[in-house]
Motif scaffolding. Structure first.
Motif, PDB file in Angstrom:
ATOM      1  N   THR A  90       0.752  -1.287   0.053  1.00 53.41           N
ATOM      2  CA  THR A  90      -0.092  -0.128  -0.091  1.00 53.41           C
ATOM      3  C   THR A  90       0.990   1.339   0.023  1.00 53.41           C
ATOM      4  N   LEU A  91       1.925   1.426   0.838  1.00 58.04           N
ATOM      5  CA  LEU A  91       2.838   2.421   0.996  1.00 58.04           C
ATOM      6  C   LEU A  91       3.523   2.595  -0.349  1.00 58.04           C
ATOM      7  N   ALA A  92       4.282   1.431  -0.966  1.00 61.50           N
ATOM      8  CA  ALA A  92       4.891   1.381  -1.966  1.00 61.50           C
ATOM      9  C   ALA A  92       3.994   2.102  -3.235  1.00 61.50           C
ATOM     10  N   LYS A  93       2.802   1.715  -3.464  1.00 59.25           N
ATOM     11  CA  LYS A  93       2.298   2.212  -4.581  1.00 59.25           C
ATOM     12  C   LYS A  93       2.024   3.654  -4.230  1.00 59.25           C
ATOM     13  N   ALA A  94       1.493   4.154  -3.226  1.00 58.08           N
ATOM     14  CA  ALA A  94       0.968   5.359  -2.922  1.00 58.08           C
ATOM     15  C   ALA A  94       2.254   6.192  -3.361  1.00 58.08           C
ATOM     16  N   LEU A  95       3.517   5.839  -2.795  1.00 51.43           N
ATOM     17  CA  LEU A  95       4.472   6.824  -2.756  1.00 51.43           C
ATOM     18  C   LEU A  95       4.834   7.058  -4.287  1.00 51.43           C
ATOM     19  N   PRO A 155      16.933  -0.226  11.010  1.00 50.21           N
ATOM     20  CA  PRO A 155      16.647   0.099   9.950  1.00 50.21           C
ATOM     21  C   PRO A 155      16.950   1.612   9.656  1.00 50.21           C
ATOM     22  N   ASP A 156      16.958   1.988   8.210  1.00 45.64           N
ATOM     23  CA  ASP A 156      16.930   3.564   8.034  1.00 45.64           C
ATOM     24  C   ASP A 156      16.002   4.197   8.321  1.00 45.64           C
ATOM     25  N   LEU A 157      14.697   3.568   8.250  1.00 51.68           N
ATOM     26  CA  LEU A 157      13.575   4.221   8.631  1.00 51.68           C
ATOM     27  C   LEU A 157      12.476   3.202   9.305  1.00 51.68           C
ATOM     28  N   ALA A 158      11.962   3.463  10.161  1.00 49.09           N
ATOM     29  CA  ALA A 158      10.888   2.520  10.791  1.00 49.09           C
ATOM     30  C   ALA A 158       9.725   3.273  10.890  1.00 49.09           C
ATOM     31  N   LEU A 159       8.426   2.724  10.006  1.00 40.75           N
ATOM     32  CA  LEU A 159       7.092   3.254  10.207  1.00 40.75           C
ATOM     33  C   LEU A 159       6.136   2.238  10.882  1.00 40.75           C
ATOM     34  N   ASP A 160       5.566   2.695  11.775  1.00 42.32           N
ATOM     35  CA  ASP A 160       4.384   1.744  12.564  1.00 42.32           C
ATOM     36  C   ASP A 160       3.362   2.080  11.916  1.00 42.32           C
ATOM     37  N   THR A 161       2.702   1.220  11.230  1.00 43.82           N
ATOM     38  CA  THR A 161       1.246   1.425  10.793  1.00 43.82           C
ATOM     39  C   THR A 161       0.167   0.987  11.646  1.00 43.82           C
ATOM     40  N   ARG A 162       0.648   0.235  12.689  1.00 45.23           N
ATOM     41  CA  ARG A 162      -0.361   0.068  13.823  1.00 45.23           C
ATOM     42  C   ARG A 162      -0.794   1.610  14.434  1.00 45.23           C
ATOM     43  N   HIS A 163      -0.012   2.586  14.599  1.00 46.47           N
ATOM     44  CA  HIS A 163      -0.369   3.584  15.460  1.00 46.47           C
ATOM     45  C   HIS A 163      -0.349   4.832  14.544  1.00 46.47           C
ATOM     46  N   SER A 191      -1.503   6.223  10.542  1.00 41.94           N
ATOM     47  CA  SER A 191      -2.317   6.215   9.375  1.00 41.94           C
ATOM     48  C   SER A 191      -1.616   5.852   8.245  1.00 41.94           C
ATOM     49  N   ILE A 192      -2.182   5.256   7.223  1.00 37.54           N
ATOM     50  CA  ILE A 192      -1.332   5.196   6.035  1.00 37.54           C
ATOM     51  C   ILE A 192      -0.918   6.635   5.465  1.00 37.54           C
ATOM     52  N   ALA A 193      -1.830   7.464   5.353  1.00 39.08           N
ATOM     53  CA  ALA A 193      -1.423   8.822   4.911  1.00 39.08           C
ATOM     54  C   ALA A 193      -0.336   9.328   5.893  1.00 39.08           C
ATOM     55  N   GLU A 194      -0.184   9.333   7.004  1.00 37.69           N
ATOM     56  CA  GLU A 194       0.968   9.752   7.956  1.00 37.69           C
ATOM     57  C   GLU A 194       2.167   8.963   7.676  1.00 37.69           C
ATOM     58  N   SER A 195       2.019   7.670   7.374  1.00 35.93           N
ATOM     59  CA  SER A 195       3.043   6.724   7.225  1.00 35.93           C
ATOM     60  C   SER A 195       3.760   7.244   5.704  1.00 35.93           C
ATOM     61  N   LEU A 196       2.828   7.536   4.722  1.00 40.56           N
ATOM     62  CA  LEU A 196       3.307   7.816   3.539  1.00 40.56           C
ATOM     63  C   LEU A 196       3.927   9.359   3.463  1.00 40.56           C
ATOM     64  N   ASP A 197       3.457  10.284   4.487  1.00 39.66           N
ATOM     65  CA  ASP A 197       4.169  11.800   4.349  1.00 39.66           C
ATOM     66  C   ASP A 197       5.630  11.352   5.016  1.00 39.66           C
ATOM     67  N   GLU A 198       5.698  10.351   6.045  1.00 44.52           N
ATOM     68  CA  GLU A 198       7.095  10.183   6.590  1.00 44.52           C
ATOM     69  C   GLU A 198       7.982   9.476   5.635  1.00 44.52           C
ATOM     70  N   LEU A 199       7.528   8.522   4.699  1.00 41.22           N
ATOM     71  CA  LEU A 199       8.282   7.873   3.854  1.00 41.22           C
ATOM     72  C   LEU A 199       8.778   8.689   2.821  1.00 41.22           C
TER      73      LEU A 199
END
Length: 188
Positions: free
Chosen positions: A27-32, A155-163, A165-173
């Motif tokens: 989901t994150l890969a496609k959105a990015l 890791p170079d970056l850690a994204l916690d999709t439990r806490h 949202s996809i939108a927040e994780s996408l912005d961070e990525l």
């Protein structure tokens, strides 16, 4: 990792998204990719499930087959990176040694991104019904159930999709990409 001015780097890089099934890697890969290509940036997604229908068809989930799956994917990612693409790889890649191999193949501008979520959350999402099959015993060697997942230690970056949202994780990525990878724009 030491920071350098990205404007002096060659364009392109590899984001290696690793995590359990259902964590949100694809989901994150496609959105990015969509976000980057909307800006005419050269980006491509290498998704583990898709690759297993073609390039990596015939590979199972034994340790040797998983290693070969990672090796082939990293080789393709390296080729795209050399052409200036942001390559977004979405693969479970459960073993630290597999991710180390991918980093060695790609070399510079390889970034390990741990997309984490609790097993219970991933199981509740279970978009493909794989956890249910693994729990019933009809799917062998399933990561997180009958096969281990080695959580990245640095890791170079850690994204916690439990806490988040996809939108927040996408912005961070996206922010990470823009601060670590020089983007190449398509001419067409």
């Amino acid at each position: 990792m030491p920071q350098t001015d990205i404007s002096t780097r060659e364009p392109g890089g590899v984001l290696w998204l690793t995590g359990l099934s259902g964590a949100g890697k694809t989901t994150l890969a496609k959105a990015l990719k969509q976000r980057l290509t909307d800006e005419r940036c050269m980006a491509v997604v290498l998704d583990g499930d898709v690759l297993r229908t073609g390039l990596n068809a015939g590979l199972g989930f034994s340790s040797a087959d998983r290693r070969e799956n990672i090796r082939r994917t990293a080789e393709v990612a390296s080729l795209f990176k050399a052409e200036g693409f942001v390559v977004i790889c979405a693969l479970i890649s459960p073993a630290a040694a597999q991710r180390k191999l991918a980093r060695a193949i790609v070399g510079e501008r390889f970034f390990e991104v741990h997309v984490s979520s609790d097993l219970s959350v991933c199981e509740a999402r279970d978009p493909k019904g794989l956890y249910a099959k693994a729990r019933s015993g009809t799917l062998a060697e399933f990561t997180g159930v009958s096969s281990p997942y080695e959580v990245p230690t640095a890791p170079d970056l850690a994204l916690d999709t439990r806490h988040s949202s996809i939108a927040e994780s996408l912005d961070e990525l996206d922010s990470f990409v823009r601060s670590h990878i020089r983007l190449a724009r398509s001419q067409g």
